[in-house]
Motif scaffolding. Structure first.
Motif, mmCIF file in Angstrom:
data_model
loop_
_atom_site.group_PDB
_atom_site.id
_atom_site.type_symbol
_atom_site.label_atom_id
_atom_site.label_comp_id
_atom_site.label_asym_id
_atom_site.label_seq_id
_atom_site.Cartn_x
_atom_site.Cartn_y
_atom_site.Cartn_z
ATOM 1 N N LEU A 88 -23.786 -22.434 17.641
ATOM 2 C CA LEU A 88 -23.579 -23.560 18.552
ATOM 3 C C LEU A 88 -22.757 -23.123 19.768
ATOM 4 O O LEU A 88 -23.096 -23.434 20.908
ATOM 5 N N SER A 89 -21.689 -22.365 19.505
ATOM 6 C CA SER A 89 -20.776 -21.971 20.590
ATOM 7 C C SER A 89 -21.446 -21.062 21.603
ATOM 8 O O SER A 89 -21.039 -21.031 22.765
ATOM 9 N N SER A 90 -22.465 -20.310 21.155
ATOM 10 C CA SER A 90 -23.129 -19.413 22.116
ATOM 11 C C SER A 90 -24.055 -20.205 23.046
ATOM 12 O O SER A 90 -24.549 -19.674 24.026
ATOM 13 N N ARG A 91 -24.297 -21.484 22.704
ATOM 14 C CA ARG A 91 -25.211 -22.285 23.543
ATOM 15 C C ARG A 91 -24.536 -23.450 24.251
ATOM 16 O O ARG A 91 -25.158 -24.116 25.065
ATOM 17 N N TYR A 92 -23.296 -23.730 23.893
ATOM 18 C CA TYR A 92 -22.611 -24.891 24.482
ATOM 19 C C TYR A 92 -21.125 -24.559 24.574
ATOM 20 O O TYR A 92 -20.549 -24.015 23.630
ATOM 21 N N PRO A 93 -20.485 -24.913 25.709
ATOM 22 C CA PRO A 93 -19.127 -24.407 25.933
ATOM 23 C C PRO A 93 -18.050 -24.936 24.990
ATOM 24 O O PRO A 93 -17.138 -24.207 24.629
ATOM 25 N N LYS A 94 -18.118 -26.220 24.619
ATOM 26 C CA LYS A 94 -17.030 -26.754 23.781
ATOM 27 C C LYS A 94 -17.619 -27.311 22.497
ATOM 28 O O LYS A 94 -18.308 -28.335 22.526
ATOM 29 N N VAL A 95 -17.347 -26.645 21.384
ATOM 30 C CA VAL A 95 -17.918 -27.066 20.102
ATOM 31 C C VAL A 95 -16.796 -27.200 19.089
ATOM 32 O O VAL A 95 -15.895 -26.353 19.018
ATOM 33 N N LYS A 96 -16.833 -28.278 18.325
ATOM 34 C CA LYS A 96 -15.891 -28.401 17.210
ATOM 35 C C LYS A 96 -16.681 -28.677 15.941
ATOM 36 O O LYS A 96 -17.515 -29.585 15.914
ATOM 37 N N VAL A 97 -16.415 -27.872 14.904
ATOM 38 C CA VAL A 97 -17.107 -28.078 13.629
ATOM 39 C C VAL A 97 -16.167 -28.808 12.686
ATOM 40 O O VAL A 97 -15.102 -28.299 12.332
ATOM 41 N N LEU A 98 -16.559 -30.020 12.315
ATOM 42 C CA LEU A 98 -15.771 -30.819 11.374
ATOM 43 C C LEU A 98 -16.492 -30.780 10.025
ATOM 44 O O LEU A 98 -17.564 -31.370 9.882
ATOM 45 N N TYR A 99 -15.915 -30.083 9.090
ATOM 46 C CA TYR A 99 -16.510 -29.996 7.754
ATOM 47 C C TYR A 99 -16.479 -31.384 7.105
ATOM 48 O O TYR A 99 -15.444 -32.066 7.116
ATOM 49 N N ALA A 100 -17.614 -31.803 6.552
ATOM 50 C CA ALA A 100 -17.668 -33.106 5.884
ATOM 51 C C ALA A 100 -17.029 -32.954 4.506
ATOM 52 O O ALA A 100 -17.654 -32.477 3.550
ATOM 53 N N ALA A 101 -15.776 -33.365 4.412
ATOM 54 C CA ALA A 101 -14.972 -33.069 3.222
ATOM 55 C C ALA A 101 -15.542 -33.674 1.950
ATOM 56 O O ALA A 101 -15.275 -33.188 0.851
ATOM 57 N N LYS A 102 -16.346 -34.719 2.077
ATOM 58 C CA LYS A 102 -16.852 -35.341 0.858
ATOM 59 C C LYS A 102 -17.803 -34.422 0.091
ATOM 60 O O LYS A 102 -17.995 -34.590 -1.099
ATOM 61 N N ALA A 103 -18.402 -33.440 0.780
ATOM 62 C CA ALA A 103 -19.358 -32.553 0.107
ATOM 63 C C ALA A 103 -18.678 -31.737 -0.995
ATOM 64 O O ALA A 103 -19.282 -31.456 -2.038
ATOM 65 N N ASN A 104 -17.448 -31.343 -0.742
ATOM 66 C CA ASN A 104 -16.659 -30.621 -1.750
ATOM 67 C C ASN A 104 -15.210 -30.647 -1.296
ATOM 68 O O ASN A 104 -14.832 -29.927 -0.378
ATOM 69 N N GLY A 105 -14.417 -31.494 -1.927
ATOM 70 C CA GLY A 105 -13.067 -31.749 -1.432
ATOM 71 C C GLY A 105 -11.984 -30.935 -2.110
ATOM 72 O O GLY A 105 -10.805 -31.286 -2.007
ATOM 73 N N ASN A 106 -12.347 -29.850 -2.765
ATOM 74 C CA ASN A 106 -11.275 -29.054 -3.377
ATOM 75 C C ASN A 106 -10.361 -28.499 -2.281
ATOM 76 O O ASN A 106 -10.831 -27.965 -1.268
ATOM 77 N N LEU A 107 -9.061 -28.603 -2.527
ATOM 78 C CA LEU A 107 -8.075 -28.180 -1.540
ATOM 79 C C LEU A 107 -8.259 -26.722 -1.128
ATOM 80 O O LEU A 107 -8.089 -26.363 0.042
ATOM 81 N N ALA A 108 -8.631 -25.868 -2.076
ATOM 82 C CA ALA A 108 -8.792 -24.442 -1.762
ATOM 83 C C ALA A 108 -9.928 -24.232 -0.756
ATOM 84 O O ALA A 108 -9.847 -23.352 0.113
ATOM 85 N N ILE A 109 -10.951 -25.051 -0.871
ATOM 86 C CA ILE A 109 -12.075 -24.927 0.061
ATOM 87 C C ILE A 109 -11.679 -25.454 1.439
ATOM 88 O O ILE A 109 -11.973 -24.850 2.468
ATOM 89 N N LEU A 110 -10.950 -26.577 1.445
ATOM 90 C CA LEU A 110 -10.461 -27.098 2.721
ATOM 91 C C LEU A 110 -9.526 -26.090 3.390
ATOM 92 O O LEU A 110 -9.571 -25.904 4.607
ATOM 93 N N ARG A 111 -8.712 -25.431 2.595
ATOM 94 C CA ARG A 111 -7.783 -24.436 3.163
ATOM 95 C C ARG A 111 -8.528 -23.254 3.758
ATOM 96 O O ARG A 111 -8.182 -22.757 4.838
#
Ligand SMILES: *Cc1c(COP(=O)(O)O)cnc(C)c1O
Length: 432
Positions: free
Chosen positions: A51-74
């Motif tokens: 995405l970043s190589s095609r658009y200047p400002k990109v933010k990826v927000l992980y959808a936490a509901k898919a897997n909310g284990n703290l270790a994965i979020l970290r």
């Protein structure tokens, strides 16, 4: 068999992140969820980079509901991910994983006043799903002397080719404000003192294996953006949600869009409208499944095999630990450890220990011979797997193990019988 690089087969034995499944099952017991952290990180990086190589400002927000284990979020927080959170619990976990409030979008079609208060106090951006919610949030925010950034969730009325229970952008879906009312919503928000409309949000559904619905959504959103800018809304971001699917079949070819295909579908309408209007909004995206699904396997032990109407393979996990097959008719590949890659000999139906006829993990699969005591791996269980588990039938939930650089560690211990009763209370009249 087509497998992602962290899953390997040698002499019939399946390994994940370089560690044999048999070793993991012996060390930690079964059932057991096992996740490869490095796989998640590598998918995150390639997704973001496409995405970043095609658009200047990109933010990826992980959808936490898919897997909310703290270790994965970290692990994702360290890579610079934000999160799409759907509840106070997910919000708190994302913050404690080290994500910045400005990188979180608090989503949901049914937020309580407590939920909204927490959002205002945490300083996260809120995706507002109704006029009613807008007025409540404005009131709460003003009372606390704050100005809360918001986006509206648009229902773009797009028919998506996926299971009906995971299509969220249909005109009939409970999510979002109908796109013919969305301009009124912004008009009202512009007049509020407690909220500031800075973004626009949508999410059309999950496990989408075509790019056209994403492209169509981006075009609908670009059309709305044009009107909003004319109305005087300053857009800091356009959030196109998540939903990119993954191939769940590994014995045959299953075509799925790559992040490059996805980026090429969504970016042109956003780039064009930004150029046309001379605006510079960030592009936000909210992948869940794509980042975590194939990182994880569920290891189960065969209790017994029964030849009846079908060949039933009774294993030690059912829809208590993996509800997707029962709830969404979803398909998860099964690997017979020790005989992986051998020619199939029988047709098997894999069933769990739950007292329900619908407790089936996999139906009518051609697999190598299976006997009591065998270890099976259910693939692609990292998204909407453990996080949708229950204690139904009073079965404690299993452990989750994380692997990184050839090392395994628990990221959640198994529940015990004591955990089952930990929150239960004896009413006073039963105490003698
Ligand atoms: C569930 C959800 C996502 C993630 O969907 P995936 O199919 O897992 O990518 C993203 N955004 C919102 C608002 C969601 O509800």
């Amino acid at each position: 068999m087509n497998l992602p690089p962290h899953l390997t087969i040698r002499e019939g034995q399946l390994a994940i992140g370089g560690i044999d499944c048999a070793t993991l099952a012996t060390r930690y017991g079964t059932p057991l969820y096992v996740t490869d952290q490095d796989r998640i990180v590598s998918l995150f990086r390639s997704f973001r980079d496409e995405l970043s190589s095609r658009y200047p400002k990109v933010k990826v927000l992980y959808a936490a509901k898919a897997n909310g284990n703290l270790a994965i979020l970290r692990a994702l927080a360290r890579e610079g991910a934000g999160a799409d959170v759907f509840s106070p619990g997910e919000l708190r976990l994302a913050l404690s994983a080290g994500m910045a409030p400005g990188d979180l979008l608090f989503n949901g079609s049914s937020k309580s006043t407590d939920d909204l208060s927490l959002a205002v106090e945490s300083g996260v951006t809120v995706s507002v799903d109704s006029f009613d919610e807008l007025r409540q949030l404005d009131r709460i925010s003003q009372k606390k002397g704050k100005e809360t950034k918001i986006a509206f969730r648009v229902n773009p009325a797009i028919d998506v080719p996926t299971h009906r229970k995971i299509a969220t952008g249909l005109a009939t879906s409970k999510f979002g404000i109908p796109h013919d009312r969305i301009r009124d919503a912004y008009r009202e928000a512009l007049a509020c003192r407690g909220v500031k409309p800075v973004g626009i949000h949508c999410h059309i559904g999950s496990q989408i294996l075509a790019t056209e619905p994403f492209a169509q959504t981006a075009r609908v959103m670009a059309e709305i953006v044009r009107d909003l800018v004319r109305m005087g809304v300053t857009l800091e971001f356009i959030d196109l949600g998540g939903g990119l699917g993954i191939p769940y079949h590994h014995y045959e070819e299953e075509r799925a869009p790559t992040p490059a295909d996805y980026a090429s579908a969504i970016i042109p309408p956003i780039r064009d409208v930004s150029a046309e209007l001379g605006i510079n909004p960030a592009l936000w995206v909210e992948p869940g499944r794509y980042l975590v699904a194939d990182s994880t396997i569920l290891l189960v032990r065969v209790n017994s095999v029964k030849k009846a109407h079908k060949n039933f393979v009774n294993v030690d996990a059912g829809f208590n630990l993996l509800i997707r097959p029962a709830m969404y008719d979803s398909y998860h590949e099964v690997v017979v450890n020790g005989r992986a890659g051998m020619l199939p000999s029988e047709t098997y139906t894999i069933t769990g220990p739950i007292c329900e006829s619908g407790d089936i993990l996999a139906s009518d699969r051609r697999l190598p011979p299976i006997g009591a005591g065998d270890l099976l791996a259910i693939l692609d269980t990292g998204a909407y797997g453990f996080c949708m588990s229950s204690q139904y039938n009073c079965r404690p939930r299993c452990a989750e193990v994380l692997i990184h650089g050839g090392e395994a560690a628990l990221m959640r211990r198994a529940e015990t019988i004591e955990d089952l009763t930990a929150t239960m209370q004896i009413p006073p009249w039963q105490k003698e």
